[in-house]
Design a protein around this motif. Structure first.
Motif, PDB file in Angstrom:
ATOM      1  N   CYS A  52       0.836  -1.206   0.000  1.00 14.23           N
ATOM      2  CA  CYS A  52       0.000   0.000   0.000  1.00 14.23           C
ATOM      3  C   CYS A  52       0.872   1.258   0.000  1.00 14.23           C
ATOM      4  O   CYS A  52       0.579   2.231  -0.717  1.00 14.23           O
ATOM      5  N   LEU A  53       1.946   1.246   0.768  1.00 12.34           N
ATOM      6  CA  LEU A  53       2.857   2.391   0.789  1.00 12.34           C
ATOM      7  C   LEU A  53       3.533   2.580  -0.558  1.00 12.34           C
ATOM      8  O   LEU A  53       3.755   3.720  -1.008  1.00 12.34           O
ATOM      9  N   GLU A  54       3.876   1.473  -1.215  1.00 12.34           N
ATOM     10  CA  GLU A  54       4.493   1.571  -2.536  1.00 12.34           C
ATOM     11  C   GLU A  54       3.534   2.173  -3.548  1.00 12.34           C
ATOM     12  O   GLU A  54       3.945   2.945  -4.419  1.00 12.34           O
ATOM     13  N   ARG A  55       2.244   1.849  -3.445  1.00  9.81           N
ATOM     14  CA  ARG A  55       1.253   2.296  -4.438  1.00  9.81           C
ATOM     15  C   ARG A  55       0.845   3.749  -4.227  1.00  9.81           C
ATOM     16  O   ARG A  55       0.806   4.540  -5.181  1.00  9.81           O
ATOM     17  N   TRP A  56       0.517   4.115  -2.958  1.00 10.26           N
ATOM     18  CA  TRP A  56      -0.030   5.453  -2.723  1.00 10.26           C
ATOM     19  C   TRP A  56       0.847   6.326  -1.832  1.00 10.26           C
ATOM     20  O   TRP A  56       0.562   7.503  -1.659  1.00 10.26           O
ATOM     21  N   GLY A  57       1.885   5.778  -1.236  1.00 13.44           N
ATOM     22  CA  GLY A  57       2.764   6.577  -0.386  1.00 13.44           C
ATOM     23  C   GLY A  57       2.201   6.853   0.988  1.00 13.44           C
ATOM     24  O   GLY A  57       2.837   7.546   1.790  1.00 13.44           O
ATOM     25  N   THR A  58       1.013   6.358   1.274  1.00  9.86           N
ATOM     26  CA  THR A  58       0.399   6.546   2.586  1.00  9.86           C
ATOM     27  C   THR A  58      -0.495   5.347   2.884  1.00  9.86           C
ATOM     28  O   THR A  58      -0.566   4.406   2.091  1.00  9.86           O
ATOM     29  N   LEU A  59      -1.189   5.396   4.025  1.00  5.50           N
ATOM     30  CA  LEU A  59      -1.993   4.267   4.482  1.00  5.50           C
ATOM     31  C   LEU A  59      -3.403   4.718   4.808  1.00  5.50           C
ATOM     32  O   LEU A  59      -3.656   5.916   4.998  1.00  5.50           O
ATOM     33  N   PRO A  60      -4.345   3.784   4.872  1.00  2.00           N
ATOM     34  CA  PRO A  60      -5.689   4.149   5.333  1.00  2.00           C
ATOM     35  C   PRO A  60      -5.616   4.806   6.704  1.00  2.00           C
ATOM     36  O   PRO A  60      -4.816   4.413   7.565  1.00  2.00           O
ATOM     37  N   SER A  61      -6.455   5.785   6.942  1.00  4.11           N
ATOM     38  CA  SER A  61      -6.366   6.597   8.162  1.00  4.11           C
ATOM     39  C   SER A  61      -6.545   5.781   9.427  1.00  4.11           C
ATOM     40  O   SER A  61      -5.940   6.088  10.460  1.00  4.11           O
ATOM     41  N   PHE A  62      -7.350   4.697   9.381  1.00  2.00           N
ATOM     42  CA  PHE A  62      -7.631   3.960  10.616  1.00  2.00           C
ATOM     43  C   PHE A  62      -6.488   3.024  11.028  1.00  2.00           C
ATOM     44  O   PHE A  62      -6.571   2.369  12.074  1.00  2.00           O
ATOM     45  N   VAL A  63      -5.409   2.945  10.236  1.00  4.07           N
ATOM     46  CA  VAL A  63      -4.249   2.155  10.655  1.00  4.07           C
ATOM     47  C   VAL A  63      -3.030   3.040  10.913  1.00  4.07           C
ATOM     48  O   VAL A  63      -1.932   2.525  11.150  1.00  4.07           O
ATOM     49  N   ILE A  64      -3.207   4.356  10.877  1.00  2.00           N
ATOM     50  CA  ILE A  64      -2.116   5.279  11.184  1.00  2.00           C
ATOM     51  C   ILE A  64      -2.130   5.557  12.675  1.00  2.00           C
ATOM     52  O   ILE A  64      -3.156   5.960  13.227  1.00  2.00           O
ATOM     53  N   PRO A  65      -1.020   5.324  13.384  1.00  5.87           N
ATOM     54  CA  PRO A  65      -1.003   5.510  14.841  1.00  5.87           C
ATOM     55  C   PRO A  65      -1.281   6.946  15.239  1.00  5.87           C
ATOM     56  O   PRO A  65      -0.869   7.895  14.561  1.00  5.87           O
ATOM     57  N   GLY A  66      -1.988   7.097  16.356  1.00  6.92           N
ATOM     58  CA  GLY A  66      -2.231   8.411  16.913  1.00  6.92           C
ATOM     59  C   GLY A  66      -1.011   8.919  17.661  1.00  6.92           C
ATOM     60  O   GLY A  66      -0.049   8.189  17.885  1.00  6.92           O
ATOM     61  N   PRO A  67      -1.025  10.175  18.093  1.00  4.11           N
ATOM     62  CA  PRO A  67       0.146  10.763  18.777  1.00  4.11           C
ATOM     63  C   PRO A  67       0.538  10.006  20.036  1.00  4.11           C
ATOM     64  O   PRO A  67       1.713   9.855  20.336  1.00  4.11           O
ATOM     65  N   GLU A  68      -0.460   9.499  20.793  1.00  2.00           N
ATOM     66  CA  GLU A  68      -0.135   8.835  22.056  1.00  2.00           C
ATOM     67  C   GLU A  68       0.638   7.538  21.839  1.00  2.00           C
ATOM     68  O   GLU A  68       1.426   7.109  22.675  1.00  2.00           O
ATOM     69  N   ILE A  69       0.436   6.903  20.672  1.00  2.00           N
ATOM     70  CA  ILE A  69       1.159   5.678  20.366  1.00  2.00           C
ATOM     71  C   ILE A  69       2.498   5.988  19.722  1.00  2.00           C
ATOM     72  O   ILE A  69       3.510   5.378  20.028  1.00  2.00           O
ATOM     73  N   GLU A  70       2.531   6.957  18.821  1.00  2.00           N
ATOM     74  CA  GLU A  70       3.780   7.327  18.148  1.00  2.00           C
ATOM     75  C   GLU A  70       4.828   7.819  19.144  1.00  2.00           C
ATOM     76  O   GLU A  70       6.014   7.577  18.989  1.00  2.00           O
ATOM     77  N   GLU A  71       4.357   8.509  20.195  1.00  2.60           N
ATOM     78  CA  GLU A  71       5.288   9.066  21.174  1.00  2.60           C
ATOM     79  C   GLU A  71       5.600   8.084  22.288  1.00  2.60           C
ATOM     80  O   GLU A  71       6.237   8.431  23.279  1.00  2.60           O
ATOM     81  N   GLY A  72       5.108   6.844  22.151  1.00  5.90           N
ATOM     82  CA  GLY A  72       5.414   5.834  23.151  1.00  5.90           C
ATOM     83  C   GLY A  72       4.536   5.913  24.373  1.00  5.90           C
ATOM     84  O   GLY A  72       4.898   5.421  25.443  1.00  5.90           O
ATOM     85  N   ARG A  73       3.345   6.575  24.262  1.00  3.23           N
ATOM     86  CA  ARG A  73       2.413   6.670  25.378  1.00  3.23           C
ATOM     87  C   ARG A  73       1.148   5.909  25.023  1.00  3.23           C
ATOM     88  O   ARG A  73       0.130   6.488  24.657  1.00  3.23           O
ATOM     89  N   PRO A  74       1.177   4.595  25.096  1.00  6.64           N
ATOM     90  CA  PRO A  74       0.048   3.789  24.682  1.00  6.64           C
ATOM     91  C   PRO A  74      -1.148   3.970  25.577  1.00  6.64           C
ATOM     92  O   PRO A  74      -1.063   4.467  26.689  1.00  6.64           O
ATOM     93  N   THR A  75      -2.297   3.558  25.056  1.00 12.16           N
ATOM     94  CA  THR A  75      -3.529   3.647  25.810  1.00 12.16           C
ATOM     95  C   THR A  75      -3.513   2.673  26.963  1.00 12.16           C
ATOM     96  O   THR A  75      -2.709   1.770  27.037  1.00 12.16           O
ATOM     97  N   SER A  76      -4.447   2.837  27.908  1.00 12.60           N
ATOM     98  CA  SER A  76      -4.467   1.994  29.100  1.00 12.60           C
ATOM     99  C   SER A  76      -4.684   0.535  28.746  1.00 12.60           C
ATOM    100  O   SER A  76      -4.141  -0.357  29.376  1.00 12.60           O
ATOM    101  N   SER A  77      -5.474   0.262  27.709  1.00 17.97           N
ATOM    102  CA  SER A  77      -5.713  -1.127  27.324  1.00 17.97           C
ATOM    103  C   SER A  77      -4.447  -1.777  26.790  1.00 17.97           C
ATOM    104  O   SER A  77      -4.233  -2.966  26.951  1.00 17.97           O
TER     105      SER A  77
END
Length: 498
Positions: free
Chosen positions: A463-488
């Motif tokens: 998918c990255l090769e074809r469009w250079g990006t990903l569907p929005s619902f599989v892109i990590p949010g800021p809390e995950i990208e910064e290493g601050r995962p959700t409580s679950s």
């Protein structure tokens, strides 16, 4: 005099005299100091290469840690060996091939520590190094009778058996290298056991080199005990395993597998059991044998309530006992072999039940049937992932593919948005991109969800090769990208990976 010189030219120079305790202590301390200083340098440097970053799945350390711990161990071996060669304590003609091949096997793992080579490339490298050592005359040529006279000459079987021995042990050591201080400690026990084998067999060089390795590992372990400040890495694990495998061949007479090699097999009892359990569970689940998971023996001990320190001590104790059992085979000239076999069998049965690999012997058939059913579901999902890769070519836009992927995800069971009933699973892509999949919690299938997520890695790369990006619902949010995962996410157990 001429006859004596001719005889020496034919059989080679005499073997070095057996070392005394002062000499052994000097070499041990030399290797310890070199490894200690080298490890301290790597720990203190602020480099960016060879770092092992936490992934929230198997790797739960708080910050990136260097996995170049094999370098100071290798440096200690090189410096110590050069000193021994200069003092004529080790004969180059006898051990030069062994030293060369240990250099090559370390290089294979070290390059992987710097930049991942892939399991297949590493396996080819290991086999290549083993072939070089075999071609240079270090091999298993016969299987001798440990109980008395007689031996079975292997003929052409010598090649595959020697290759298996030289490739299997480094991979076994690498497989258990998932806990601070574990592989290094096991390597220390094995080196000391091998030194004793050299002493009993009258092999001075085996004894000296093994003590050298023991000193190097001792220096490294100062920084590798929990919490580790440096990791062994593939370079260190391959070096330890290949060193034990190759030197143990030199400790046996004329390449025959006698009690000396059986000692190493018994001493490797815990890693062998761990490897056996790993291959079995991964085969039943339908995941690659070389894939990583968090269900090794040390992980299971931690789940049973052991601290990392207690789990490490428990495994050290078992390794020590098995080393002594193996040595008993050597000292009794094979008489203790049936006892050693019984001990190993009982250990395997007890460990399978105590560690939870077998929930109940009476319900074992049902447990296997359930695992096979989950394997079918995983294979079904892999087929869908493969079909979706072809769908990328058919979809005219990322939006069209996102709708299709979302529908398929909901059918499989993944969620397209985070909630209190989901936990995120991160998938690292090439170039540093990350993908997050939202998986249900508290359904008893944590390991399955990680395996199912892994099935889509190739899809997202495409998918990255074809469009250079990903569907929005599989892109990590800021809390995950910064290493601050959700409580679950923080509720994930160490077994929630495969």
């Amino acid at each position: 005099m001429i006859a004596a010189a001719s005889a020496e030219a034919f059989i080679g120079p005499p073997a070095p005299q057996m070392p005394l305790w002062p000499e052994l202590t000097v070499y041990y301390v030399l290797a310890l100091i070199v490894a200690l200083v080298g490890t301290l340098y790597i720990v203190g440097r602020k480099g960016t290469i060879g770092l092992d970053a936490p992934d929230g799945r198997r790797k739960h350390h708080e910050k990136p840690i260097s996995r170049l711990g094999g370098a100071p161990i290798f440096a200690a071996l090189v410096i110590g060996s050069v000193v021994m060669l200069g003092l004529d304590r080790v004969r180059w003609g006898e051990y030069g091939a062994l030293m060369l091949c240990n250099l090559l096997i370390f290089s294979v793992g070290f390059f992987d520590d710097l930049k991942a080579l892939g399991a297949r490339v590493k396996l080819v490298g290991q086999i290549g190094v083993a072939l070089i050592l075999y071609s240079l005359g270090i091999s298993i040529d016969m299987l001798s009778n440990p109980f008395g006279e007689g031996a079975l000459h292997l003929g052409w079987w010598s090649l595959p058996i020697t290759l298996f021995w030289l490739v299997a042990i480094p991979n076994i050591i690498n497989l258990i290298d998932g806990m601070d201080g574990l592989a290094g400690g096991f390597g220390l026990f094995l080196s000391l056991t091998l030194a004793f084998v050299g002493y009993v067999g009258g092999h001075a060089e085996v004894m000296l080199l093994s003590v050298l390795m023991a000193g190097a590992l001792t220096g490294f372990l100062f920084f590798n005990f929990p919490p580790a400040r440096i990791f062994l890495g593939d370079g260190g694990a391959y070096l330890i395993g290949f060193f034990v495998a190759s030197v143990s061949l030199k400790s046996s007479q004329k390449g025959s597998v006698i009690a000396a090699l059986l000692v190493i097999v018994i001493a490797l009892g815990v890693p062998i059991l761990d490897t056996f359990f790993a291959i079995l569970r991964r085969s039943i689940r339908g995941v690659p044998i070389f894939s990583a998971d968090a269900e090794h023996i040390h992980h299971r001990l931690i789940l049973l309530g052991y601290s990392k320190g207690r789990a490490l001590v428990a495994m050290y104790c078992v390794c020590l006992v098995l080393s002594l059992v193996g040595i008993s085979i050597l000292l009794t000239k094979g008489v203790a072999l049936p006892v050693a076999g019984a001990v190993f069998f009982l250990l395997a049965i007890g460990a399978a039940r105590y560690l939870g690999y077998v929930k109940s012997w009476s319900k074992l058939r049902g447990q296997v049937a359930e695992a096979l059913d989950r394997r079918k579901r995983l294979e079904h999902i892999r087929v869908h992932a493969r079909v979706l890769e072809f769908d990328i070519e058919k979809c005219v836009s990322l939006e069209e593919f996102s709708d299709l992927l979302g529908h398929r995800f909901r059918w499989i069971g993944f969620k397209t948005a985070p909630s209190d009933l989901t936990h995120p699973v991160l998938l690292p892509m090439k170039g540093g991109t990350k993908v997050v999949l939202h998986c249900p919690v508290n359904d008893g299938l944590e390991t399955d969800w990680f395996n199912r997520a892994d099935a889509f890695s190739g899809l997202f790369e495409r998918c990255l090769e074809r469009w250079g990006t990903l569907p929005s619902f599989v892109i990590p949010g800021p809390e995950i990208e910064e290493g601050r995962p959700t409580s679950s996410f923080t509720k994930l157990s160490p077994t929630a990976a495969s």
